[in-house]
Design a protein around this motif. Structure first.
Motif, PDB file in Angstrom:
ATOM      1  N   GLN A 911      55.037  36.990  36.141  1.00  0.00           N
ATOM      2  CA  GLN A 911      54.593  38.120  36.944  1.00  0.00           C
ATOM      3  C   GLN A 911      53.070  38.195  37.065  1.00  0.00           C
ATOM      4  O   GLN A 911      52.538  39.150  37.623  1.00  0.00           O
ATOM      5  N   LEU A 912      52.347  37.198  36.549  1.00  0.00           N
ATOM      6  CA  LEU A 912      50.886  37.230  36.591  1.00  0.00           C
ATOM      7  C   LEU A 912      50.404  37.155  38.033  1.00  0.00           C
ATOM      8  O   LEU A 912      50.681  36.185  38.756  1.00  0.00           O
ATOM      9  N   GLN A 913      49.632  38.175  38.455  1.00  0.00           N
ATOM     10  CA  GLN A 913      49.160  38.268  39.831  1.00  0.00           C
ATOM     11  C   GLN A 913      47.654  38.076  39.966  1.00  0.00           C
ATOM     12  O   GLN A 913      47.197  37.517  40.964  1.00  0.00           O
ATOM     13  N   HIS A 914      46.884  38.546  38.968  1.00  0.00           N
ATOM     14  CA  HIS A 914      45.430  38.579  39.144  1.00  0.00           C
ATOM     15  C   HIS A 914      44.738  38.077  37.881  1.00  0.00           C
ATOM     16  O   HIS A 914      45.105  38.460  36.763  1.00  0.00           O
ATOM     17  N   ILE A 915      43.722  37.239  38.080  1.00  0.00           N
ATOM     18  CA  ILE A 915      42.846  36.790  37.002  1.00  0.00           C
ATOM     19  C   ILE A 915      41.413  37.025  37.443  1.00  0.00           C
ATOM     20  O   ILE A 915      40.999  36.536  38.503  1.00  0.00           O
ATOM     21  N   TYR A 916      40.648  37.784  36.625  1.00  0.00           N
ATOM     22  CA  TYR A 916      39.251  38.079  36.922  1.00  0.00           C
ATOM     23  C   TYR A 916      38.422  37.708  35.704  1.00  0.00           C
ATOM     24  O   TYR A 916      38.671  38.217  34.601  1.00  0.00           O
ATOM     25  N   LEU A 917      37.433  36.868  35.866  1.00  0.00           N
ATOM     26  CA  LEU A 917      36.567  36.443  34.767  1.00  0.00           C
ATOM     27  C   LEU A 917      35.118  36.499  35.225  1.00  0.00           C
ATOM     28  O   LEU A 917      34.793  36.077  36.341  1.00  0.00           O
ATOM     29  N   HIS A 918      34.245  36.972  34.322  1.00  0.00           N
ATOM     30  CA  HIS A 918      32.840  37.098  34.658  1.00  0.00           C
ATOM     31  C   HIS A 918      31.979  36.890  33.418  1.00  0.00           C
ATOM     32  O   HIS A 918      32.219  37.487  32.370  1.00  0.00           O
ATOM     33  N   ASN A 919      30.995  36.021  33.527  1.00  0.00           N
ATOM     34  CA  ASN A 919      29.977  35.830  32.496  1.00  0.00           C
ATOM     35  C   ASN A 919      30.591  35.458  31.141  1.00  0.00           C
ATOM     36  O   ASN A 919      30.386  36.139  30.139  1.00  0.00           O
TER      37      ASN A 919
END
Length: 1063
Positions: A911-919
């Motif tokens: 069900q993984l829909q979104h991955i957000y990574l920063h710095n």
């Protein structure tokens, strides 16, 4: 080879001679190795403990100050440990370490004590610390030593557990100990120490006549045994930590207790109640033994170290013989028991009497004539039991110096009440089952009263006096049969009142107004079964102790302003029922015909059953919120209690298992900054639990749930004793649990300060729910901006089972070791927010596991996080997670570790829909795959300069995945400043639903995902130079430039030729 005798008897002239002989015995045992005892139990004079503590203290002092080399060679190192006031085994080990000057281990004791606080371990049960035992052993194993121990416990102890090397024929160490404390005579049970010890006792003699017999006749106070008592008294004074106490005063206090003990033993059948636990200090002060401004302080301190009443009859011999030779032995103290029908056969109370106890053992009270005390003008302490007299003109009315008065089961010879007598010097007044009315004119002149105790007396007797007794410190009004309502008594306005005991008032329906009792330290409501609501809410700012025992009042009151010990409390409610009803059947059956006996028994059985029902506590709500000093609370057998609020108190441990509150449904512990442990195994079945060890903000746990809990704390150890109960209350779709492990006072529902609204005003109507961008420093190109690239705030709202780990939280090792916590996190937690924590290195549980319930996770600003999730191989790992985001993780190597699954048909991350990574500059990969991410829609990564693959192949990856993988729903890819990125996926990636790609500064990336042959084409926003260097597989496999729409003009400037001139 002859064996060493198992006992020795010393005949000493004085204290110094006793020490000298004892040292000689210790040296003698060292001259041969085998067959000689090296452990000695010293029993003192006549084996009754007299002088034992004094001799051991003097022996330790002599050995430490000696310059005799032979003595030092035989004895070795001296360790002197005084545990006569026993706490626990760890306290003894600490005392040994302190005496050995092992300063480097002392902090370990504090750490382990704190650890036990969080585990809810009772102080009396705390064991030795093995690592410190090894340090102690290593410091003593190669040298001779003598351990001098004052042991005050009643349990078997093993010195080897503390670290003491072997004490015995073949060991280097010696042991000299006593199991007698300051002035105790009772010998505790058998000990391991006793089994290895040779027993030593002694006799003090002043001449040859004393050598003939143990029956010592002390002629005067100059007898050498005086030195022992004064040394022993000095030890008592030293242990109190107070200055200015005369040893003679200590001995006089002990003399008084010995006098009462002697009377109890001479008349065991009568059972005179002297109330020693309640009145020891009162007797000493009221009789005049203790005087001055510090009398109460000194009395309380002495009672704490002098043994309680009840030691063996053999003990009184030597001490009583000594005390009898004092200048005033028992002079003025009288305890009379009589079975004579009238007091005419009894002597007048003499003028010398200062304390007088009269107990009649007949059925009807004995009449006291009016002049019975006319000589006793110096009387200061008086107790009358089962006496009758005229209450208006009592026979003791001439005793104007009276300071202590106790009337027990006394009756009035008149039907009407007169004005009564006045005792202006009275300090303590006890009324037990005696209707002696305190009239207003009496109270107005008894201004020095400090303590009033009543039992079985009508409230009308003293209710009107509460506003006038301004100096009262203790008030006990117990076991009254009056019906008491809010209108039947006045408020308690005593500003100095420190103790209020209303126990046993089974018909009291409401509490008196207590807001003016601003000095109150203890409130006792044991057995007040008719009370339904107890709501104080900050009315008592100095309250330290509270007790409500549904079984009923304790057997005895205590001297100190402290809760009764458990051994003084009733063992079951039946004890109280039988006590109230036991005489009724006998009286009613007496003289009745046998035919009526059966029916009478039925009536009595029904009456007892009714009493039991009436005695069940009705209280439904207890609120002590705002009683900031409250740290001791005893609740038991309260079956109807529904709500308990202890917010803003100093409670340290709350044990729901021991309370007996099966109906409890709501528990509030807000702002309890001293709380270390909530011990709960699931019973009672709570519906609302709100705990905050930081502040008092009440959480908004809205919605209809069978169980709602919000628990906020900073130390990970806190949750250990309670997590079993929390886990047991979780039901599918009917429970809400939030664990906030952070020092911040407010929930992080908004998730992060770096998320800000970036939508242009013209698009506001398109995002009514408040879309948020993850990054505030990455500008989106206007022509590729898409709502799908923006984050919906609702996705990161705390779900029903939520954990926040934030700033100031620590001790996660304890959390990780708790099996119930592991199960709760892995099975039930739906949302997880980890932020601003400088100590966490991995998201608990660090050992990994199978995450079954997690739906979203956000991690930010945790500088030591390395691998966020260590996972076990399973087909259901993270099967419900929808969104993951992370930012500002400077040490993170990966998000998920390798080895999650080995099968392509796995339900992992389905069900993984979104991955957000920063710095995350050290990040090398995100998620190793051996499966397909069917639901993935959004991938946004920025400023992860070391990232090589977003999705590398797992080490157990099936061949069908390694040859190529298709993400059917991947729509948006946004990659910024990923200098080391080689591939999005280590296998060839196909994304047939791809809509937008936005890239900046990803010069190592050479491949884009393959796409479908359809319109509209995916929009690519990128640098032209990067686009020109891409590698393509061909249009037939959906991997060709013609299948994409390119937009990079807004960011592309033609490179100026090197060497050109600007004009």
């Amino acid at each position: 080879m002859s064996r060493e005798p198992r006992s020795h008897h010393l005949r000493a002239k004085d204290l110094d001679d006793a020490v000298k002989q004892l040292l000689g015995l210790l040296c003698e045992c060292d001259r041969t190795t085998q067959g000689k005892a090296k452990a000695f139990c010293f029993g003192g004079w006549d084996a009754e403990g007299l002088g034992a503590s004094a001799v051991l203290r003097a022996t330790a002092k002599a050995l430490r100050s000696t310059s005799d080399p032979d003595m030092k060679r035989h004895i070795g190192r001296i360790i002197h440990v005084d545990c006569s006031l026993w706490k626990n085994r760890r306290a003894m080990q600490r005392a040994i370490a302190e005496d050995l000057n092992l300063q480097h281990v002392m902090a370990l004791f504090d750490e382990q004590d704190e650890e036990d606080d969080f585990r809810g371990v009772d102080e009396s049960s705390r064991e030795v610390i093995a690592s410190i035992g090894r340090v102690i052993y290593e410091s003593l194993m190669y040298e001779k030593f003598l351990l001098i121990l004052h042991y005050g416990g009643d349990e078997d102890i093993d010195l080897a557990e503390c670290g003491i090397p072997e004490v015995g024929p073949f060991g280097k160490g010696k042991l000299l100990w006593t199991n007698h404390g300051r002035f105790p005579y009772s010998v505790s049970g058998l000990h391991k120490l006793m089994s290895i010890s040779t027993y030593i006792d002694m006799t003090i003699y002043s001449g040859p006549q004393d050598m003939v017999s143990n029956s010592i006749s002390i002629k005067n106070s100059s007898h050498p045994v005086c030195a022992f008592f004064h040394k022993q008294a000095a030890a008592v004074i030293d242990h109190t930590g107070m200055d200015g106490i005369n040893p003679t005063t200590v001995l006089d206090c002990l003399l008084y207790s010995t006098f009462l003990t002697k009377q109890s033993q001479q008349n065991p059948a009568i059972g005179v109640d002297y109330g020693w636990d309640t009145h020891a200090c009162n007797y000493w002060i009221c009789d005049g033994i203790l005087q001055g401004d510090r009398a109460w302080e000194i009395g309380n301190a002495l009672y704490g170290v002098i043994s309680r009443l009840g030691y063996s009859s053999a003990a009184k011999g030597p001490f009583a013989r000594y005390l009898n030779q004092r200048e005033n032995p028992y002079n003025g103290w009288y305890s009379v028991t009589s079975n004579k029908k009238t007091a005419h056969d009894m002597c007048y109370v003499p003028n010398s009497a200062s304390s007088y106890f009269l107990t009649y053992k007949g059925h009807d009270p004995i009449y006291l004539r009016y002049d019975f005390f006319h000589l006793a003008t110096n009387l200061r302490v008086l107790k009358l039991s089962k006496c009758s007299f005229d209450f208006a003109y009592p026979p003791f009315r001439c005793c104007h110096n009276l300071r202590f008065l106790w009337l027990d089961h006394c009756t009035n010879t008149r039907k009407e009440y007169g004005s009564g007598s006045i005792f202006p010097n009275l300090l303590v007044f006890d009324l037990h089952f005696t209707e002696y009315v305190l009239f207003p004119q009496m109270i107005e002149l008894m201004t020095n009263l400090r303590e009033i105790n009543t039992k079985g007396v009508s409230w009308k007797t003293i209710g009107h006096a509460w506003k006038r007794l301004q100096k009262l410190h203790k008030l006990r009004v117990t076991e009254s049969s009056d019906v008491i309502t809010v209108d039947s008594f006045s408020s308690i306005d005593m500003m100095d009142l420190q103790l209020l005991d209303l126990s046993g008032n089974t018909r009291m329906e409401s509490l008196p107004e207590l807001s003016s009792a601003i000095s109150l330290k203890m409130l006792v409501l044991d057995g007040c079964s008719s009370l339904e609501h107890i709501v104080l809410q900050g009315a008592l700012p100095l309250l330290e102790s509270f007790s409500f025992d549904g079984f009923g009042p304790a057997d005895n009151w205590t001297l100190f302003i402290d809760l009764p010990q458990r051994e003084l409390r009733l063992k079951s409610p039946v004890d109280l029922d039988e006590k109230k009803a036991k005489v009724v059947p006998q009286e009613r059956n007496k003289g009745k015909e046998k035919a009526k006996v059966a029916s009478q028994k039925e009536e009595e059985t029904a009456k007892v059953a009714l009493q039991k029902k009436e005695l069940k506590a009705k209280v439904t709500k207890i609120s002590l919120e705002g009683c900031v000093r409250l740290h001791k609370i005893f609740l038991r057998a309260l079956p109807n209690l529904k709500e308990l609020d202890l917010s803003s108190t100093s409670i340290k441990v709350l044990n729901l298992k021991a309370m007996g509150v099966p109906g409890l449904r709501k528990l509030f512990l807000l702002g309890c900054q001293q709380l270390r442990a909530l011990i709960w195994d699931g019973y009672p079945r709570l519906q609302v639990l709100h705990v905050d060890t930081r502040g008092t903000t009440r959480s908004m746990l809205d919605g209809s749930f069978d169980f709602k809990a919000c628990i906020a704390f900073t130390d990970g150890r806190f949750i250990g004793p309670a997590i079993q109960g929390i886990k047991s209350q979780i039901y599918p779709n009917s429970s809400r649990v939030h664990l906030l492990i952070t020092c911040m006072d407010h929930s992080q529902a908004s998730i992060t300060n770096s998320i800000e609204e970036v939508c242009p005003s013209q698009e506001t109507n398109l995002v009514p729910t408040g879309k948020l961008s993850l990054y505030n420093d990455i500008a989106l190109v206007k022509d590729v901006k898409c709502l799908s690239l923006l984050w919906d705030r609702r996705q990161l709202q705390p779900l029903e089972k939520h954990i926040e780990i934030g700033e100031g939280s620590y001790n996660f090792e304890s959390i990780d070791d708790n099996g119930y916590f592991r199960d709760f996190v892995l099975t039930f937690v739906q949302s997880l927010h980890v932020h601003d924590n400088s100590s966490i290195t991995a998201i608990p549980p660090k050992r990994g596991g199978i995450w079954r319930g997690l739906e979203w996770c956000h991690v930010e600003r945790c500088p030591k996080l390395h691998i966020l999730f260590k996972c076990w191989r399973a087909q259901m790992n993270f099967e419900h997670i929808r969104a993951f985001s992370a930012s500002d993780l400077p040490m993170a190597y990966c998000i998920w570790g390798r080895g999650i699954n080995t099968q392509s048909s796995s339900r992992c991350f389905k069900q993984l829909q979104h991955i957000y990574l920063h710095n995350c500059p050290q990040l090398v990969f995100v998620l190793p795959i051996s499966f397909i991410l069917h639901s993935l829609e959004t991938l946004q990564i920025a400023y992860c300069s070391n990232l090589r693959h977003v999705f590398p192949l797992d080490k157990w990856c099936p061949q069908e995945i390694a040859s190529g993988v298709k993400f059917d729903n991947l729509k948006h890819i946004k990659l910024y400043h990923l200098h080391s990125l080689e591939q999005v996926c280590e296998a060839k990636l196909t994304a047939p639903a791809l809509q937008t790609i936005s890239l900046r500064d990803c010069w190592g990336l050479r491949r884009l995902p393959a796409v479908a042959h359809q319109d509209p084409k995916p929009v690519v926003d990128c640098e032209k130079d990067w686009w020109d260097k891409l590698v393509w597989d061909g249009v037939d496999v959906g991997h060709d430039p013609s299948l994409f729409e390119i937009r990079h003009s807004a960011h592309y400037k033609k490179t100026i030729p090197r060497g050109s001139l600007l004009r």
